[in-house]
Design a protein around this motif. Structure first.
Motif, PDB file in Angstrom:
ATOM      1  N   VAL A  49      37.001  38.355  53.500  1.00 33.88           N
ATOM      2  CA  VAL A  49      38.154  37.450  54.087  1.00 33.88           C
ATOM      3  C   VAL A  49      39.443  38.143  53.585  1.00 33.88           C
ATOM      4  N   LEU A  50      39.433  39.106  52.661  1.00 38.35           N
ATOM      5  CA  LEU A  50      40.682  39.812  52.416  1.00 38.35           C
ATOM      6  C   LEU A  50      41.073  40.607  53.529  1.00 38.35           C
ATOM      7  N   LYS A  51      42.569  40.944  53.622  1.00 42.09           N
ATOM      8  CA  LYS A  51      43.009  42.122  54.354  1.00 42.09           C
ATOM      9  C   LYS A  51      42.806  43.193  53.374  1.00 42.09           C
ATOM     10  N   PRO A  52      42.876  44.286  54.133  1.00 34.76           N
ATOM     11  CA  PRO A  52      42.881  45.680  53.561  1.00 34.76           C
ATOM     12  C   PRO A  52      44.273  45.616  52.804  1.00 34.76           C
ATOM     13  N   SER A  82      45.732  37.173  52.037  1.00 35.68           N
ATOM     14  CA  SER A  82      46.654  38.195  51.449  1.00 35.68           C
ATOM     15  C   SER A  82      46.291  38.303  49.998  1.00 35.68           C
ATOM     16  N   LEU A  83      45.845  37.035  49.512  1.00 32.72           N
ATOM     17  CA  LEU A  83      45.823  36.968  47.801  1.00 32.72           C
ATOM     18  C   LEU A  83      44.796  35.776  47.696  1.00 32.72           C
ATOM     19  N   VAL A  84      44.009  35.904  46.692  1.00 33.96           N
ATOM     20  CA  VAL A  84      43.222  35.182  46.059  1.00 33.96           C
ATOM     21  C   VAL A  84      43.554  35.089  44.591  1.00 33.96           C
ATOM     22  N   VAL A  85      43.927  33.761  44.138  1.00 32.02           N
ATOM     23  CA  VAL A  85      44.067  33.638  42.688  1.00 32.02           C
ATOM     24  C   VAL A  85      43.269  32.282  42.435  1.00 32.02           C
ATOM     25  N   THR A  86      42.410  32.537  41.303  1.00 27.75           N
ATOM     26  CA  THR A  86      41.335  31.661  41.145  1.00 27.75           C
ATOM     27  C   THR A  86      40.987  31.716  39.622  1.00 27.75           C
ATOM     28  N   SER A  87      40.048  30.726  39.387  1.00 28.21           N
ATOM     29  CA  SER A  87      39.601  30.833  37.876  1.00 28.21           C
ATOM     30  C   SER A  87      38.204  30.074  38.225  1.00 28.21           C
ATOM     31  N   PRO A  88      37.081  30.866  37.921  1.00 27.65           N
ATOM     32  CA  PRO A  88      35.793  30.266  38.238  1.00 27.65           C
ATOM     33  C   PRO A  88      35.040  29.305  36.947  1.00 27.65           C
ATOM     34  N   THR A 118      41.523  30.222  23.911  1.00 29.06           N
ATOM     35  CA  THR A 118      42.211  29.181  24.470  1.00 29.06           C
ATOM     36  C   THR A 118      43.772  29.382  24.747  1.00 29.06           C
ATOM     37  N   ASN A 119      44.411  30.256  24.046  1.00 29.51           N
ATOM     38  CA  ASN A 119      45.645  30.330  23.881  1.00 29.51           C
ATOM     39  C   ASN A 119      46.063  31.750  24.761  1.00 29.51           C
ATOM     40  N   SER A 120      45.421  32.388  25.801  1.00 38.70           N
ATOM     41  CA  SER A 120      45.495  33.396  26.466  1.00 38.70           C
ATOM     42  C   SER A 120      45.067  33.094  27.729  1.00 38.70           C
ATOM     43  N   ASN A 121      45.662  33.691  28.808  1.00 42.33           N
ATOM     44  CA  ASN A 121      45.076  33.929  30.311  1.00 42.33           C
ATOM     45  C   ASN A 121      44.664  35.368  30.223  1.00 42.33           C
ATOM     46  N   ARG A 122      43.413  35.438  30.671  1.00 44.62           N
ATOM     47  CA  ARG A 122      43.048  36.907  31.025  1.00 44.62           C
ATOM     48  C   ARG A 122      42.645  37.132  32.354  1.00 44.62           C
ATOM     49  N   VAL A 123      43.431  38.027  33.254  1.00 44.02           N
ATOM     50  CA  VAL A 123      43.451  38.021  34.677  1.00 44.02           C
ATOM     51  C   VAL A 123      42.794  39.259  35.086  1.00 44.02           C
ATOM     52  N   VAL A 124      41.754  39.477  35.791  1.00 48.94           N
ATOM     53  CA  VAL A 124      41.288  40.924  36.405  1.00 48.94           C
ATOM     54  C   VAL A 124      41.793  41.005  37.698  1.00 48.94           C
ATOM     55  N   VAL A 125      42.524  41.777  38.003  1.00 45.07           N
ATOM     56  CA  VAL A 125      42.909  41.934  39.339  1.00 45.07           C
ATOM     57  C   VAL A 125      42.503  43.135  40.080  1.00 45.07           C
ATOM     58  N   PHE A 126      41.781  42.808  41.463  1.00 48.36           N
ATOM     59  CA  PHE A 126      41.034  43.643  42.010  1.00 48.36           C
ATOM     60  C   PHE A 126      41.691  43.959  43.436  1.00 48.36           C
ATOM     61  N   GLU A 127      41.587  45.004  44.122  1.00 49.72           N
ATOM     62  CA  GLU A 127      42.290  45.281  45.402  1.00 49.72           C
ATOM     63  C   GLU A 127      40.963  45.509  46.451  1.00 49.72           C
ATOM     64  N   LYS A 128      41.195  45.050  47.452  1.00 48.08           N
ATOM     65  CA  LYS A 128      40.389  45.603  48.672  1.00 48.08           C
ATOM     66  C   LYS A 128      41.143  46.851  49.210  1.00 48.08           C
ATOM     67  N   SER A 129      40.483  47.849  49.121  1.00 49.96           N
ATOM     68  CA  SER A 129      41.209  49.175  49.488  1.00 49.96           C
ATOM     69  C   SER A 129      41.213  49.253  51.035  1.00 49.96           C
ATOM     70  N   THR A 162      52.795  38.526  47.661  1.00 53.95           N
ATOM     71  CA  THR A 162      52.680  37.762  49.123  1.00 53.95           C
ATOM     72  C   THR A 162      54.229  37.806  49.600  1.00 53.95           C
ATOM     73  N   ALA A 163      54.172  37.595  50.805  1.00 52.59           N
ATOM     74  CA  ALA A 163      55.385  37.047  51.571  1.00 52.59           C
ATOM     75  C   ALA A 163      54.996  35.782  52.115  1.00 52.59           C
ATOM     76  N   PRO A 164      56.286  35.077  52.515  1.00 51.00           N
ATOM     77  CA  PRO A 164      56.211  33.667  53.053  1.00 51.00           C
ATOM     78  C   PRO A 164      55.437  33.563  54.317  1.00 51.00           C
ATOM     79  N   GLY A 165      54.630  33.032  54.382  1.00 53.34           N
ATOM     80  CA  GLY A 165      53.845  32.871  55.929  1.00 53.34           C
ATOM     81  C   GLY A 165      52.338  33.274  55.762  1.00 53.34           C
TER      82      GLY A 165
END
Length: 431
Positions: free
Chosen positions: A357-360, A300-306, A419-430, A97-100
């Motif tokens: 809600v995501l931008k392309p 622009s970006l979603v960062v979350t943990s459900p 418990t000793n690792s973060n596992r992050v799945v990254v998706f993109e809105k085409s 992301t960029a500022p703003g």
């Protein structure tokens, strides 16, 4: 200053220039990452495609962030169950992301992602079904001066408690319970009369963070950590086993001390940075799958943990905090299931809303973990959910780290139970 203006960020929170990092694909950045001296291991994982058959996604394994990487901002020092380190959202915010621009967390918990986004000059959005989340995040996006907190506390009549539930005496000395109840009454009266402001919101957030804990920095006798309030009966057993009685605590002094700690890094430049984006901030109290307040294509970006398959009982753990706020903890309808198909159905609904809600070209960084003693890897379970919602799975990032003291105290061995690792799945809105 308009929505597109940017300002210099504090030196310790200077972001990686987006104009540079965005020109380098994320997978290349991860593959070449060597900040802590270790090469990245690139693997692949197979998951069931919702359209039938199997699909593959690349997995990047390294230590991408660590508690030793930098000292997190003091505003983050609020306890909440199952919260991730600020370095996690920062890693993605700086690179994607960029500022703003708007950064959003639909399961914001204590507000780590919105707070970190605001500290980096991004517009913070957040949502949570638990009203406590709005208290924690909202107060810290608009931090007051210590002098204002001290002045407001002088207005409290600590001898006028109103309601004093006697069963809470298992946690508090009678003197302390009177002060806790008086502060609760003062804050609730200001809210009811429409006079509540940023200072009141701050004191509320700090007070509910100090209600119970295991040191003299909390209002209570020794009990569970501050992110987990035990029941009255369980506390009675703790008191008997430890042969302890609740000591007398000074509520005003504790609130002031914790406030000064949280505000320790809030120098003028930090306040300017926060002030440049918080007028556009949006924090919602409701289900993550239905957020009509957020415009189509604005994030622009979603960062979350459900929430993870009944691993954490957020409502039960926060019953005492809910009492202080005047909220019925039983009325909070959280996603809490032990059945993986039910969890996947709920996450698919959330992904559909995130796609809206995501931008392309916008990304979702969805942090999950292992449950059922490592038998279930939620990254493999969540991939079909995002695909079914119309998102493209880009990669899986595994941040491998050594255990914290908290993990060790539960008897968890290294590389087990996630418990000793973060596992992050990254998706993109085409686009």
């Amino acid at each position: 200053m308009n929505d597109t203006d940017t300002i210099p960020l504090p030196l310790e929170y200077g972001a990686t220039p987006s104009s540079v990092s965005n020109r380098i694909p994320l997978d290349q950045q991860l593959a070449e990452f060597k900040e802590f001296g270790n090469p990245t291991v690139v693997q692949s994982a197979t998951f069931e495609s919702p359209t039938g058959g199997n699909a593959e996604v690349r997995v990047f394994v390294n230590e991408y962030w660590t508690a030793r990487q930098r000292q997190a901002h003091s505003l983050h020092e609020i306890s909440y169950r199952a919260c991730f380190k600020p370095q996690l959202p920062r890693f993605f915010i700086e690179r994607l992301t960029a500022p703003g621009e708007i950064v959003y967390d639909p399961f914001m918990g204590r507000g780590t992602t919105p707070i970190e986004a605001a500290l980096l000059g991004r517009v913070p959005y957040g949502c949570d079904i638990n009203p406590l989340s709005l208290v924690f995040a909202g107060a810290r996006l608009r931090p007051p001066q210590s002098a204002a907190v001290e002045a407001r506390l002088r207005e409290v009549d600590f001898s006028d408690p109103g309601e004093m539930p006697e069963d809470l005496l298992v946690f508090y000395h009678p003197y302390t319970l009177r002060e806790v109840s008086a502060l609760r009454k003062f804050l609730m009266n200001r809210r009811a009369s429409g006079r509540s402001d940023d200072v009141d919101n701050w004191i509320t957030a700090v007070a509910i963070n100090r209600l119970t804990g295991h040191s003299a920095g909390f209002f209570s006798v020794y009990t569970l950590p501050p992110n987990q309030a035990t029941s009255v009966k369980a506390q009675q057993r703790i008191n008997e086993r430890r042969n302890q009685v609740p000591p007398r605590r000074d509520v005003k002094s504790i609130v002031l001390k914790k406030s000064r700690q949280l505000l320790g890094d809030c120098d003028p430049r930090t306040r300017i940075t926060l002030g440049s984006v918080t007028n556009r901030a949006r924090l919602l109290n409701g289900p993550a799958a239905a957020t009509p307040e957020i415009l189509d294509g604005s994030v622009s970006l979603v960062v979350t943990s459900p929430p993870f398959l009944s691993v954490v009982n957020y409502a039960g753990d926060n019953w005492l905090r809910c009492w202080f706020l005047g909220v019925d903890a039983k009325s909070i309808q959280l996603t809490n299931t032990s059945r993986l198909p039910v969890w996947q159905e709920a996450m698919t609904a959330v992904f559909r809303e995130l796609r809206r809600v995501l931008k392309p070209g916008g990304r979702v960084a969805f942090e999950v973990g292992e449950v059922s003693a490592g038998a279930v890897k939620l990254e493999l379970a969540v991939l079909p959910c995002g695909v079914e919602a119309g998102l493209r799975p880009e990669l899986v990032l595994v941040n491998a780290q050594k255990f914290t003291k908290t993990a060790n105290c539960w008897g968890v061995d290294n590389n087990e139970k996630g418990t000793n690792s973060n596992r992050v799945v990254v998706f993109e809105k085409s686009a």
